[in-house]
Design a protein around this motif. Structure first.
Motif, mmCIF file in Angstrom:
data_model
loop_
_atom_site.group_PDB
_atom_site.id
_atom_site.type_symbol
_atom_site.label_atom_id
_atom_site.label_comp_id
_atom_site.label_asym_id
_atom_site.label_seq_id
_atom_site.Cartn_x
_atom_site.Cartn_y
_atom_site.Cartn_z
ATOM 1 N N LEU A 63 6.536 -47.738 30.603
ATOM 2 C CA LEU A 63 5.914 -46.433 30.354
ATOM 3 C C LEU A 63 6.018 -46.045 28.882
ATOM 4 O O LEU A 63 5.067 -45.517 28.302
ATOM 5 C CB LEU A 63 6.580 -45.376 31.238
ATOM 6 C CG LEU A 63 6.058 -43.934 31.091
ATOM 7 C CD1 LEU A 63 4.596 -43.864 31.510
ATOM 8 C CD2 LEU A 63 6.889 -42.975 31.919
ATOM 9 N N ALA A 64 7.180 -46.306 28.268
ATOM 10 C CA ALA A 64 7.356 -45.973 26.850
ATOM 11 C C ALA A 64 6.416 -46.799 25.979
ATOM 12 O O ALA A 64 5.868 -46.299 24.987
ATOM 13 C CB ALA A 64 8.805 -46.204 26.435
ATOM 14 N N ASN A 65 6.197 -48.071 26.343
ATOM 15 C CA ASN A 65 5.277 -48.905 25.568
ATOM 16 C C ASN A 65 3.859 -48.347 25.588
ATOM 17 O O ASN A 65 3.113 -48.469 24.607
ATOM 18 C CB ASN A 65 5.278 -50.339 26.119
ATOM 19 C CG ASN A 65 6.590 -51.046 25.876
ATOM 20 O OD1 ASN A 65 7.316 -50.704 24.943
ATOM 21 N ND2 ASN A 65 6.912 -52.012 26.717
ATOM 22 N N CYS A 66 3.471 -47.737 26.703
ATOM 23 C CA CYS A 66 2.115 -47.188 26.820
ATOM 24 C C CYS A 66 1.993 -45.810 26.164
ATOM 25 O O CYS A 66 0.956 -45.490 25.575
ATOM 26 C CB CYS A 66 1.713 -47.096 28.288
ATOM 27 S SG CYS A 66 1.646 -48.687 29.147
ATOM 28 N N CYS A 67 3.046 -45.000 26.272
ATOM 29 C CA CYS A 67 2.944 -43.604 25.843
ATOM 30 C C CYS A 67 3.352 -43.377 24.393
ATOM 31 O O CYS A 67 2.973 -42.358 23.810
ATOM 32 C CB CYS A 67 3.810 -42.719 26.745
ATOM 33 S SG CYS A 67 3.267 -42.700 28.470
ATOM 34 N N ALA A 68 4.156 -44.286 23.816
ATOM 35 C CA ALA A 68 4.631 -44.065 22.438
ATOM 36 C C ALA A 68 3.476 -43.953 21.441
ATOM 37 O O ALA A 68 3.491 -43.061 20.588
ATOM 38 C CB ALA A 68 5.602 -45.175 22.036
ATOM 39 N N PRO A 69 2.446 -44.843 21.478
ATOM 40 C CA PRO A 69 1.328 -44.665 20.519
ATOM 41 C C PRO A 69 0.591 -43.343 20.702
ATOM 42 O O PRO A 69 0.175 -42.718 19.727
ATOM 43 C CB PRO A 69 0.422 -45.870 20.814
ATOM 44 C CG PRO A 69 1.304 -46.873 21.479
ATOM 45 C CD PRO A 69 2.283 -46.075 22.271
ATOM 46 N N VAL A 70 0.408 -42.932 21.965
ATOM 47 C CA VAL A 70 -0.286 -41.656 22.214
ATOM 48 C C VAL A 70 0.544 -40.490 21.693
ATOM 49 O O VAL A 70 0.020 -39.548 21.078
ATOM 50 C CB VAL A 70 -0.573 -41.504 23.715
ATOM 51 C CG1 VAL A 70 -1.269 -40.176 23.986
ATOM 52 C CG2 VAL A 70 -1.412 -42.669 24.215
#
Length: 662
Positions: free
Chosen positions: A256-263
């Motif tokens: 989840l962190a890999n997906c949400c960090a850029p956003v």
């Protein structure tokens, strides 16, 4: 979802191989190890790839001839797992021609692969396996490192075949490297050192701005702290350090962190940029577009990550970043100082992103240069440093504007105070109107009393200074007697000044004033030839200070240097040359050229030009004086900036000189 940092990781091992000495296998051929080999790059040329859309194949089935013949070499560079959820089998063969029998390990660079199974042939002919990945707890890794590292047993000279089974929820690059144990230790130590320096700088910047927010209570600092935190979270998720140290037992949170960090980084960047550039104030129409563009881009990225999974959403980042850059350029053309720092900071990040995108597209731009390999980390460090300085400059400018506004308000309050005093006097003279005006006066007094409560201390201080001024008037008679006693000493100084009023060369001038101490002594005698008088409290007694030829008031401790309130205050070059420059310019009635002065004094022409302009301005001020005499000495110009400040409120020990030469 491939990101810029994944491309950075792909380029990093190219630099390591270039610096350590490496080998490269032929396309489809085995990887050959020798005594001189320190590490070997594993890319598309080394791997044979088989895509298993069903995900049901086992190692025994993959080794069967019918299925093994489906392994093929993929020509694209770099090859990526284009279909999330599909199982990819990687096969490569290693031949060991090294007689030292060193131990070798394989490092798989992409730490975002969800499931990784490593098959290694055993001594009895069977293969043992290791199952790990970003979707498994961190403890499943054989080596406690942010990347996947798998050991190779003793490799025979005839060669050994190894298999990797990969499955990921996002597009993933297939790159790796073979290390011997000694080279791996050097690599791990250097990697930990540079990452420690990088995160240490981010931590220092974060703590610095957090402390500023705690003391200043300016919300812009808080937005900047959140932006730096989102940057750190992005790097922690991309390089795997967050999974290694912060949430090792939470693989779902890691995905989840890999997906949400850029956003999160995109939204925090937009929030901080709007606050820093004040687009809502300076560009109100464009600000609405900026907010909509940032929110829309974040939504598109999340849609691609969670549903579409095309892996191309990183191109969307360019829209909001480009829009804010255009807004900063517009504000810079309007004269905004914060926009200048904003453009400079983000220009470095944009340049590093260009390098990374170029490598992703297969364009070689200084691929082996360290500055381009580490460009993204360096760019983020430079960005946070420049933006921290820019933020401090912006807050300092706001404080100066606030102080100026408060000073203007104080002037208005003083005018209101004088108007109130006149009103009271008029009421006393017109007793017959007292009853009719009493109600109105009381309402005005109550309203204005609230406004003047903050100025009560200032009024009391002004009254005290007025009483001290009356005392100073009584001391003027004593001052005149003291001046008469100093006439003899002034006569000697006047004779010396007359000698100096003649044009002499610098060598003769240096004999009269050979050093800084002589010049300061002359200035001190010239300033206080009629006695000392404190500019803060008006006291006429002083004592010597630690600074040469400076005077300190014995009542309030106000310190005044010999050069203060003279043309030589804050002079950046030799004071002897400055004193001689005043003599030359005054003798030539201000027509002395800066080129000639720079040749005589061996100074830069720009420095001489600025100082000549200052002396010329002082001469013009002197010519406008009522007591101006054309035949007077040049020393009158030295004190032309000597402007006594009535009721000075400066801090004791300082000497503020308006218009001083810097």
């Amino acid at each position: 979802m491939p990101s810029f940092l994944q491309v950075f990781r792909s380029v990093l091992f190219l630099l390591l191989l270039f610096g350590l000495g490496h080998g490269r296998a032929k396309a489809g051929g085995p990887v050959r190890l020798c005594a001189k080999t320190q590490c070997v790059m594993l890319d598309t040329a080394c791997f044979q790839v088989l895509a298993d859309a069903s995900g049901q194949l086992t190692l025994a089935q993959v080794q069967q001839p019918a299925i093994a013949a489906r392994f093929g070499i993929v020509p694209e560079q770099p090859y990526t797992m284009r279909h999330p959820g599909t199982v990819y089998w990687l096969r490569f063969r290693v031949c060991n021609q090294d007689s030292t029998q060193r131990q070798w390990v394989m490092e798989l660079f992409d730490s975002h692969v969800t499931h990784v199974t490593w098959y290694r042939p055993g001594p009895n002919g069977q293969c043992d396996s290791v199952v790990t990945g970003a979707g498994h707890p961190y403890a499943t890794r054989l080596y406690q490192y942010r990347d996947f590292i798998f050991p190779l047993r003793a490799i025979p000279a005839a060669g050994q075949t190894y298999y990797l089974k990969l499955r990921s929820v996002s597009r993933t690059s297939l790159r790796g490297i073979l290390w011997n144990e000694q080279s791996l230790l050097v690599h791990l130590r250097n990697d930990a050192t540079w990452l420690g320096v990088f995160y240490g700088i981010l931590g220092i910047i974060l703590l610095y701005n957090l402390c500023l927010f705690a003391f200043v209570r300016e919300s812009t600092y808080l937005y900047y702290v959140l932006y730096v935190l989102s940057c750190a979270l992005l790097f922690l998720t991309e390089d795997g350090l967050g999974f290694q140290f912060l949430w090792p037992n939470c693989p779902r949170f890691n995905l989840l962190a890999n997906c949400c960090a850029p956003v999160l980084l995109l939204l925090q960047f937009a929030l901080y940029s709007r606050r820093f550039l004040d687009t809502a104030l300076h560009l109100p129409r464009f600000d609405a577009w900026l907010k909509g563009l940032a929110v829309g881009s974040a939504g598109l990225i999340l849609l691609d990550v969670l549903l579409l999974k095309t892996g191309q959403s990183y191109w969307v980042y360019g829209l909001p970043y480009g829009a804010f850059y255009v807004a900063a350029a517009v504000l810079f053309r309007r004269g905004s100082r914060p926009a200048r720092f904003y453009l400079a900071a983000n220009m470095v990040v944009a340049l590093s992103v260009i390098f990374l995108i170029a490598r992703k597209l297969g364009i070689e731009l200084l691929s082996e240069h360290p500055m381009t390999v580490y460009s993204l980390n360096i760019a983020f460090v430079l960005e946070v440093v420049v933006l921290s300085y820019a933020l401090a400059e912006k807050i300092r400018g706001i404080k100066c504007e606030t102080l100026h506004t408060q000073q203007e308000l104080l002037k208005q309050l003083r005018k209101k105070q004088r108007a109130q005093e006149l009103l009271v006097a008029q009421l006393q003279q017109n007793q017959e109107l007292k009853d009719t005006l009493n109600t109105e006066l009381e309402s005005q007094v109550l309203r204005r009393t609230t406004e003047l409560q903050q100025q009560s201390q200032t009024i009391a201080l002004r009254n005290q200074e007025l009483s001290e001024a009356n005392t100073l008037l009584n001391s003027q008679a004593r001052t005149i007697e003291q001046l008469n006693q100093e006439l003899k000493r002034d006569l000697q100084q006047t004779q010396e000044a007359r000698v100096l009023s003649k044009l002499v060369n610098f060598e003769d001038f240096s004999r009269i004033y050979p050093n800084r101490d002589a010049c300061l002594r002359y200035l001190a005698e010239l300033k206080w030839q009629r006695g000392f008088r404190c500019r803060k409290c008006g006291h006429e007694k002083s004592c010597d200070a630690r600074e040469p030829h400076a005077q300190r008031c014995t009542r309030c401790g106000y310190l005044e240097s010999a050069t203060a309130y003279t043309l030589l205050h804050r002079c950046k070059f030799d004071i002897v040359k400055a004193l001689y420059s005043v003599l030359l310019v005054h003798t030539h009635q201000g027509e002395y050229s800066s080129l000639a002065l720079s040749q005589v004094l061996e100074l830069r022409r720009a420095t001489c030009h600025n100082f000549i302009q200052k002396v010329h301005a002082a001469m013009q001020m002197r010519q406008q004086s009522a007591d101006y005499d054309k035949t007077e000495s040049w020393t009158h110009v030295l004190l032309e900036e000597y402007q006594p400040i009535e009721n000075d409120q400066s801090i004791p020990g300082s000497a503020e000189v308006p218009g001083s030469y810097a």
